[in-house]
Design a protein around this motif. Sequence first.
Motif, PDB file in Angstrom:
ATOM      1  N   ARG A 181       0.796  -1.194   0.049  1.00 63.31           N
ATOM      2  CA  ARG A 181       0.058   0.148   0.027  1.00 63.31           C
ATOM      3  C   ARG A 181       0.715   1.502  -0.088  1.00 63.31           C
ATOM      4  NH1 ARG A 181      -5.128   2.238   1.482  1.00 63.31           N
ATOM      5  NH2 ARG A 181      -4.539   3.755   3.317  1.00 63.31           N
ATOM      6  N   ILE A 182       1.906   1.225   0.822  1.00 62.80           N
ATOM      7  CA  ILE A 182       2.743   2.469   0.920  1.00 62.80           C
ATOM      8  C   ILE A 182       3.371   2.573  -0.483  1.00 62.80           C
ATOM      9  CG2 ILE A 182       5.133   3.161   1.741  1.00 62.80           C
ATOM     10  CD1 ILE A 182       4.144   1.856   4.423  1.00 62.80           C
ATOM     11  N   PHE A 217       1.394   4.727  -2.593  1.00 68.24           N
ATOM     12  CA  PHE A 217       1.116   5.950  -2.398  1.00 68.24           C
ATOM     13  C   PHE A 217       2.271   6.737  -2.794  1.00 68.24           C
ATOM     14  CE2 PHE A 217      -1.921   4.727   1.135  1.00 68.24           C
ATOM     15  CZ  PHE A 217      -2.837   5.719   0.938  1.00 68.24           C
ATOM     16  N   LEU A 218       3.550   5.974  -2.963  1.00 69.31           N
ATOM     17  CA  LEU A 218       4.666   6.699  -3.530  1.00 69.31           C
ATOM     18  C   LEU A 218       4.478   6.762  -5.078  1.00 69.31           C
ATOM     19  CD1 LEU A 218       7.288   4.624  -1.371  1.00 69.31           C
ATOM     20  CD2 LEU A 218       7.119   7.006  -1.580  1.00 69.31           C
ATOM     21  N   GLN A 231      12.245  13.904   4.703  1.00 71.74           N
ATOM     22  CA  GLN A 231      10.769  13.747   5.366  1.00 71.74           C
ATOM     23  C   GLN A 231      10.659  12.241   5.098  1.00 71.74           C
ATOM     24  OE1 GLN A 231       9.718  16.597   6.849  1.00 71.74           O
ATOM     25  NE2 GLN A 231       8.479  15.379   8.087  1.00 71.74           N
ATOM     26  N   LEU A 232      11.310  11.717   3.992  1.00 71.35           N
ATOM     27  CA  LEU A 232      11.059  10.392   3.639  1.00 71.35           C
ATOM     28  C   LEU A 232      11.673   9.490   4.412  1.00 71.35           C
ATOM     29  CD1 LEU A 232      10.639  10.591  -0.164  1.00 71.35           C
ATOM     30  CD2 LEU A 232       8.627  10.533   1.665  1.00 71.35           C
ATOM     31  N   ASN A 233      13.307   9.952   4.713  1.00 69.04           N
ATOM     32  CA  ASN A 233      14.041   9.388   5.582  1.00 69.04           C
ATOM     33  C   ASN A 233      13.592   9.017   7.085  1.00 69.04           C
ATOM     34  OD1 ASN A 233      15.742   8.590   3.622  1.00 69.04           O
ATOM     35  ND2 ASN A 233      16.971  10.340   3.672  1.00 69.04           N
ATOM     36  N   VAL A 234      12.710   9.958   7.499  1.00 69.96           N
ATOM     37  CA  VAL A 234      12.228  10.034   8.794  1.00 69.96           C
ATOM     38  C   VAL A 234      11.158   9.232   9.176  1.00 69.96           C
ATOM     39  CG1 VAL A 234      11.120  12.214   9.186  1.00 69.96           C
ATOM     40  CG2 VAL A 234      12.468  11.501  10.923  1.00 69.96           C
ATOM     41  N   SER A 235      10.509   8.879   8.182  1.00 69.96           N
ATOM     42  CA  SER A 235       9.205   8.075   8.087  1.00 69.96           C
ATOM     43  C   SER A 235       9.715   6.527   8.124  1.00 69.96           C
ATOM     44  CB  SER A 235       8.290   8.308   6.919  1.00 69.96           C
ATOM     45  OG  SER A 235       8.813   7.742   5.526  1.00 69.96           O
ATOM     46  N   PRO A 236       8.574   5.688   8.236  1.00 66.49           N
ATOM     47  CA  PRO A 236       8.971   4.213   8.117  1.00 66.49           C
ATOM     48  C   PRO A 236       9.193   3.596   7.060  1.00 66.49           C
ATOM     49  CG  PRO A 236       6.658   4.530   9.122  1.00 66.49           C
ATOM     50  CD  PRO A 236       7.294   6.003   8.606  1.00 66.49           C
ATOM     51  N   ILE A 237       9.184   4.382   5.848  1.00 61.72           N
ATOM     52  CA  ILE A 237       9.114   3.794   4.380  1.00 61.72           C
ATOM     53  C   ILE A 237      10.475   2.899   4.522  1.00 61.72           C
ATOM     54  CG2 ILE A 237       9.677   4.417   2.192  1.00 61.72           C
ATOM     55  CD1 ILE A 237       8.226   6.718   2.349  1.00 61.72           C
ATOM     56  N   LYS A 246      19.214   5.690   4.849  1.00 63.14           N
ATOM     57  CA  LYS A 246      18.112   6.509   5.767  1.00 63.14           C
ATOM     58  C   LYS A 246      18.530   7.134   6.758  1.00 63.14           C
ATOM     59  CE  LYS A 246      13.842   5.445   6.134  1.00 63.14           C
ATOM     60  NZ  LYS A 246      12.707   4.571   6.622  1.00 63.14           N
ATOM     61  N   GLU A 294      14.213   2.452  12.839  1.00 63.10           N
ATOM     62  CA  GLU A 294      12.900   2.018  12.107  1.00 63.10           C
ATOM     63  C   GLU A 294      11.775   2.202  12.984  1.00 63.10           C
ATOM     64  OE1 GLU A 294      12.652   2.369   8.520  1.00 63.10           O
ATOM     65  OE2 GLU A 294      14.632   2.926   8.920  1.00 63.10           O
ATOM     66  N   LYS A 354      11.188   5.658  13.905  1.00 64.84           N
ATOM     67  CA  LYS A 354      10.353   6.326  12.864  1.00 64.84           C
ATOM     68  C   LYS A 354       9.063   6.042  12.723  1.00 64.84           C
ATOM     69  CE  LYS A 354      14.854   6.908  10.443  1.00 64.84           C
ATOM     70  NZ  LYS A 354      15.674   6.346   9.369  1.00 64.84           N
ATOM     71  N   PHE A 407      -0.482  11.723   0.871  1.00 64.50           N
ATOM     72  CA  PHE A 407       0.676  10.982   0.717  1.00 64.50           C
ATOM     73  C   PHE A 407       1.317  10.661   1.813  1.00 64.50           C
ATOM     74  CE2 PHE A 407       5.328  11.404   0.498  1.00 64.50           C
ATOM     75  CZ  PHE A 407       5.486   9.973  -0.242  1.00 64.50           C
ATOM     76  N   TYR A 432       2.403   6.423   6.400  1.00 65.95           N
ATOM     77  CA  TYR A 432       2.554   6.080   7.505  1.00 65.95           C
ATOM     78  C   TYR A 432       1.330   5.067   8.067  1.00 65.95           C
ATOM     79  CZ  TYR A 432       5.795   9.485   9.233  1.00 65.95           C
ATOM     80  OH  TYR A 432       7.244  10.145   9.615  1.00 65.95           O
TER      81      TYR A 432
END
Lengths: 372, 249
Positions: free
Chosen positions: A2-3, A6-7, A212-218, A370, B77, B80, B104, B109
Amino acid sequence: MRILLFLLRKEFRQMFRDRSILALIFLMPTVQLLILPQAANYDVKNINLALVDHDHSSYSRELTRKITSSGYFRLVGASPSYPEALHLIEESQADIVLEIPRGFERNLVREGTQQVAVAVDAINGTRAALGGAYLTRIISDYNSDVRLQWLGPGPARGTSVIDVAAINWYNPLGRYYVFMVPAILVLLLTLVGGFLSALNIVREKELGTIEQLNVSPIKKWQFILGKMIPFWLLGLLVFTIGLLIARGVYGIVPVGSLGTLYLFAAVYLVAILGFGLLISTYSENQLQAMFVAFFFIMIFTLMSGLFTSLDSMPAWARVLANLIPLTHFIEVVRLIILKGSGLAEVSCQLGYEAIFAVVLNTWAILNYRKTT
Amino acid sequence: METNPAPAISSHELSKHFDGFRAVDRISFEVAPGEIFGFLGANGAGKTTAMRMLCGLSYPTSGQATVAGFDVYRQQEQIKQNIGYMSQKFSLYEDLTVLENIEFFGGIYGLTNQQLRTKSEELVTTLGLQSEAKKLVRGLPLGWKQKLAFSVAILHDPKIVFLDEPTGGVDPVTRRQFWELIYAAADRGITAFVTTHYMDEAEYCSRVCIMVDGRVEALDSPANLKQQFHTDSMDDVFYQLARGAQRGE
C-alpha cells in the motif's frame, strides 16, 4: 504494498504536473530521431577537389568530367601549378588535389601506363580516406574504360581480372540512418533512465523532502521501487514513441520480434535506472548529479559503438566497452531490428544486462542510507 | 520528572563528532511524555545535530539514547514509526496540492482510506484551508505552509513530534497560532521536542534545555531558570549562558 502505491501515485502526479517532463517525453525522441541520423552522417559527399591539369588533353578532360559527375566531388578550382593547389588545401578550401602530369594522354596511349598524383588533406581522417578511395576507384574505372577502348572487350591481355561483386545485407542501400536510428533508441532510454531518474532523486535531496521520507517508516526498497517504476514506464513509453517515429519517418520496421526487443529494453532500463540511482546516492545537488551523469553518459556514448565500430577499437578499449551496458543493448537493438535475431541469439547480451542490473541496483541500495 | 519510569526521550552522554569537531558533546536529559520540551541554543550550538540523532537520521558517535523506548543505534525504524518530524527546511511537496500532501504523508504512515478522509477533512477545517485544499502548496503563504507541515507531521498521531525551528521567518501572530497547534497536540498526549531561538517561545515550553557549543548548559522550567539567573526574562538567561560561546555561524 500500500505504501508503494502511495509513493507511485505521488510520483506520477508530480511527473504529469511537470510540463518540462511531458515536453521531454515527446520532444526528446522526435528531435533526436529526426535530426541526429540526418546530420551525424558518415556518407562522404561534397569533397572539394582542386585540379592541376598540366596536360589539357581530351583524355585529361574526360577524366575530370568523370570525377565531377560522380556526385562525390565538387571542383573548387583549377590551378596552374601544384603549389598553388596546395595553397587551396592550406586555406581549407580544398580537400583533395589531383595532379595530372604533362604528357598524360601521350604516355597513356603510347606506353599504356601513366601516373597521376593525389594529395589529401587528412585532418578529417574518414573524409580523407574515403575521398581518396573514391577518387582511386573513379580513376581505375576510367582506366578500364580506356583499356576497353583500345583493346576491345574480352579478358585483358596477359592478366586475369577478379571482379568482386558485393551485396549489402540487412542494409542493402548502405544507408547510415539504418545504422543510427536503432542506436538512438538506446540513447533515448539511457537519457530517461540515467539522467532523469538521478536528477529526480537529487532534487528531493535539494528540496529537503527526502529527509521527510527518511524520517518515516518507508522501507528502502519501497522508496527505490517508487522511484524506479515511474521512470521504467516512462522509458518504455519513450522507446515506443521512438519505434513509431523510426517506422513512420525512416520506414524501419523491426525484422525481429517486438517481444524480444521490449524484453531487452525492460531489462536494460532496470540496469540504467540502477546507474542513475547510484549517481543520485553519491550526489548532493542536481549540478553534481548532472556533471557526473554527463561525464559517464558521454563516455558510454562514445565507447559503446553508437557512432564507431567496436571492432576497430584497440583490445583494451573493447574490454572497456564491454563493461558499458549501452554497448550490448546497441548491438542487440541493431541485431533485432535489422537482422531479425531471436532471443536465443541475444541471450548472452541479455545475461550481461541482467548482471549490470543486479550489480548497479544492489550497489545503489547499499549506498542509499536512511540514517547517516 | 527525570525519574519518570518511561520517559518519551532519554539521552545519556550522547555525542556526535565530525572529524574531531564535537558538534554535540555528551548531552544528557530526559523528556517526560506529554511535555513540551524546548531546545534552545545559538546557531551552530548543535541543536539540529542532536535532533537528527534522536530522529534516527544520523548515528551518534557515542553515548546512549532512547526515543519512545527504542534505541537510536539499532531501532531507528521503530523510532520512525513513532515520531513525527518537521525539519528546518519546508518539506512538503510544493507541486502537490494540500489534500495530496495529506494523503501521501498519511498513506506512507499506514493510515487507512477511511482515516485519510476523516483526517483530511478535520485538518483542512482546523486550519481554515477549505478554499485552498485543492491548490498547490507552492502558492500558500509561509505561515500557512508551516502550520500545514506541522499538522501533517502529527497526522499519524505519533508519540513524539520533533520540530526544528518551526517558526523561522514567520510573523508573531502566526507564531502564536502555531504554538496553539503545539498545545493542542500536547493535549492529545503528543510529546513535543522543539528547537528555537526565539526566547518568547521558550516561555511556552514546560521545560527548556539550553545548549552552548554542543553542551547542555542549563535545563529546567523557564520560571526556575529565571530565578536561578536572577532575572525576569528568558532573553537574559540565554544571553548570560550564550555569551561565552565560541561557535557561531
